[in-house]
Motif scaffolding. Structure first.
Motif, PDB file in Angstrom:
ATOM      1  N   MET A   1       0.843  -1.168   0.000  1.00  6.40           N
ATOM      2  CA  MET A   1       0.000   0.000   0.000  1.00  6.40           C
ATOM      3  C   MET A   1       0.891   1.235   0.000  1.00  6.40           C
ATOM      4  O   MET A   1       1.844   1.317   0.760  1.00  6.40           O
ATOM      5  N   ALA A   2       0.573   2.212  -0.822  1.00  3.42           N
ATOM      6  CA  ALA A   2       1.360   3.437  -0.907  1.00  3.42           C
ATOM      7  C   ALA A   2       1.267   4.217   0.392  1.00  3.42           C
ATOM      8  O   ALA A   2       0.224   4.240   1.039  1.00  3.42           O
ATOM      9  N   GLN A   3       2.371   4.862   0.758  1.00  4.58           N
ATOM     10  CA  GLN A   3       2.429   5.575   2.023  1.00  4.58           C
ATOM     11  C   GLN A   3       1.391   6.697   2.091  1.00  4.58           C
ATOM     12  O   GLN A   3       0.821   6.950   3.142  1.00  4.58           O
ATOM     13  N   GLY A   4       1.104   7.370   0.997  1.00  6.38           N
ATOM     14  CA  GLY A   4       0.123   8.453   0.974  1.00  6.38           C
ATOM     15  C   GLY A   4      -1.294   7.991   1.196  1.00  6.38           C
ATOM     16  O   GLY A   4      -2.156   8.764   1.598  1.00  6.38           O
ATOM     17  N   SER A   5      -1.570   6.714   0.939  1.00  2.00           N
ATOM     18  CA  SER A   5      -2.940   6.226   1.100  1.00  2.00           C
ATOM     19  C   SER A   5      -3.280   5.914   2.549  1.00  2.00           C
ATOM     20  O   SER A   5      -4.444   5.869   2.912  1.00  2.00           O
ATOM     21  N   VAL A   6      -2.283   5.728   3.416  1.00  2.00           N
ATOM     22  CA  VAL A   6      -2.554   5.417   4.823  1.00  2.00           C
ATOM     23  C   VAL A   6      -3.279   6.565   5.514  1.00  2.00           C
ATOM     24  O   VAL A   6      -4.302   6.342   6.162  1.00  2.00           O
ATOM     25  N   PRO A   7      -2.806   7.826   5.388  1.00  2.76           N
ATOM     26  CA  PRO A   7      -3.565   8.917   6.007  1.00  2.76           C
ATOM     27  C   PRO A   7      -4.974   9.063   5.433  1.00  2.76           C
ATOM     28  O   PRO A   7      -5.909   9.383   6.151  1.00  2.76           O
ATOM     29  N   ARG A   8      -5.126   8.808   4.137  1.00  4.57           N
ATOM     30  CA  ARG A   8      -6.462   8.884   3.532  1.00  4.57           C
ATOM     31  C   ARG A   8      -7.395   7.837   4.125  1.00  4.57           C
ATOM     32  O   ARG A   8      -8.562   8.105   4.358  1.00  4.57           O
ATOM     33  N   LEU A   9      -6.885   6.636   4.357  1.00  3.26           N
ATOM     34  CA  LEU A   9      -7.716   5.593   4.971  1.00  3.26           C
ATOM     35  C   LEU A   9      -8.106   5.974   6.396  1.00  3.26           C
ATOM     36  O   LEU A   9      -9.234   5.732   6.823  1.00  3.26           O
ATOM     37  N   GLY A  10      -7.176   6.585   7.129  1.00  3.87           N
ATOM     38  CA  GLY A  10      -7.486   7.061   8.474  1.00  3.87           C
ATOM     39  C   GLY A  10      -8.563   8.136   8.448  1.00  3.87           C
ATOM     40  O   GLY A  10      -9.482   8.138   9.275  1.00  3.87           O
ATOM     41  N   ALA A  11      -8.466   9.057   7.490  1.00  2.00           N
ATOM     42  CA  ALA A  11      -9.461  10.122   7.345  1.00  2.00           C
ATOM     43  C   ALA A  11     -10.824   9.536   6.993  1.00  2.00           C
ATOM     44  O   ALA A  11     -11.854   9.957   7.536  1.00  2.00           O
ATOM     45  N   LEU A  12     -10.837   8.563   6.105  1.00  2.00           N
ATOM     46  CA  LEU A  12     -12.085   7.900   5.731  1.00  2.00           C
ATOM     47  C   LEU A  12     -12.703   7.200   6.940  1.00  2.00           C
ATOM     48  O   LEU A  12     -13.902   7.310   7.191  1.00  2.00           O
ATOM     49  N   HIS A  13     -11.891   6.507   7.705  1.00  2.00           N
ATOM     50  CA  HIS A  13     -12.348   5.820   8.911  1.00  2.00           C
ATOM     51  C   HIS A  13     -12.963   6.822   9.894  1.00  2.00           C
ATOM     52  O   HIS A  13     -14.044   6.581  10.447  1.00  2.00           O
ATOM     53  N   LEU A  14     -12.309   7.947  10.099  1.00  2.00           N
ATOM     54  CA  LEU A  14     -12.808   8.969  11.012  1.00  2.00           C
ATOM     55  C   LEU A  14     -14.119   9.572  10.510  1.00  2.00           C
ATOM     56  O   LEU A  14     -15.076   9.727  11.272  1.00  2.00           O
ATOM     57  N   ALA A  15     -14.188   9.903   9.231  1.00  4.76           N
ATOM     58  CA  ALA A  15     -15.405  10.494   8.663  1.00  4.76           C
ATOM     59  C   ALA A  15     -16.582   9.530   8.756  1.00  4.76           C
ATOM     60  O   ALA A  15     -17.689   9.924   9.134  1.00  4.76           O
ATOM     61  N   LEU A  16     -16.353   8.270   8.418  1.00  7.94           N
ATOM     62  CA  LEU A  16     -17.434   7.282   8.500  1.00  7.94           C
ATOM     63  C   LEU A  16     -17.884   7.072   9.944  1.00  7.94           C
ATOM     64  O   LEU A  16     -19.078   6.882  10.206  1.00  7.94           O
ATOM     65  N   GLY A  17     -16.941   7.135  10.881  1.00  6.06           N
ATOM     66  CA  GLY A  17     -17.286   7.015  12.295  1.00  6.06           C
ATOM     67  C   GLY A  17     -18.173   8.162  12.754  1.00  6.06           C
ATOM     68  O   GLY A  17     -19.153   7.959  13.478  1.00  6.06           O
ATOM     69  N   LYS A  18     -17.845   9.393  12.337  1.00  5.18           N
ATOM     70  CA  LYS A  18     -18.669  10.554  12.699  1.00  5.18           C
ATOM     71  C   LYS A  18     -20.056  10.443  12.081  1.00  5.18           C
ATOM     72  O   LYS A  18     -21.065  10.725  12.735  1.00  5.18           O
TER      73      LYS A  18
END
Length: 77
Positions: A1-18
């Protein structure tokens, strides 16, 4: 997995949680009981998030937007 995609996955996880929190409580109740913005650390990345909830003109309909950003994201994710 590309290093830049890890923060995006974290952001997606946070947004979906909210969004899930808002769905469970209901937009009107959530907006009265919770903060509309904050920061949360996931792993080594700190995310800034904000929620905007607008009531629509008909019935119990709401426009819900969750914005998540992090350092180096170049803006909101």
């Amino acid at each position: 997995m590309a290093q830049g995609s890890v923060p995006r996955l974290g952001a997606l996880h946070l947004a979906l949680g909210k969004l899930a929190e808002i769905e469970v409580a209901g937009p009107r109740v959530w907006s009265l009981a919770e903060s509309s913005h904050g920061a949360e650390a996931l792993g080594e990345v700190t995310y800034e998030w904000s929620v905007q909830i607008d009531s629509l003109t008909e019935g119990e309909l709401f426009d819900v937007q969750v914005d998540v950003s992090w350092e180096g994201s170049g803006g909101s994710g």
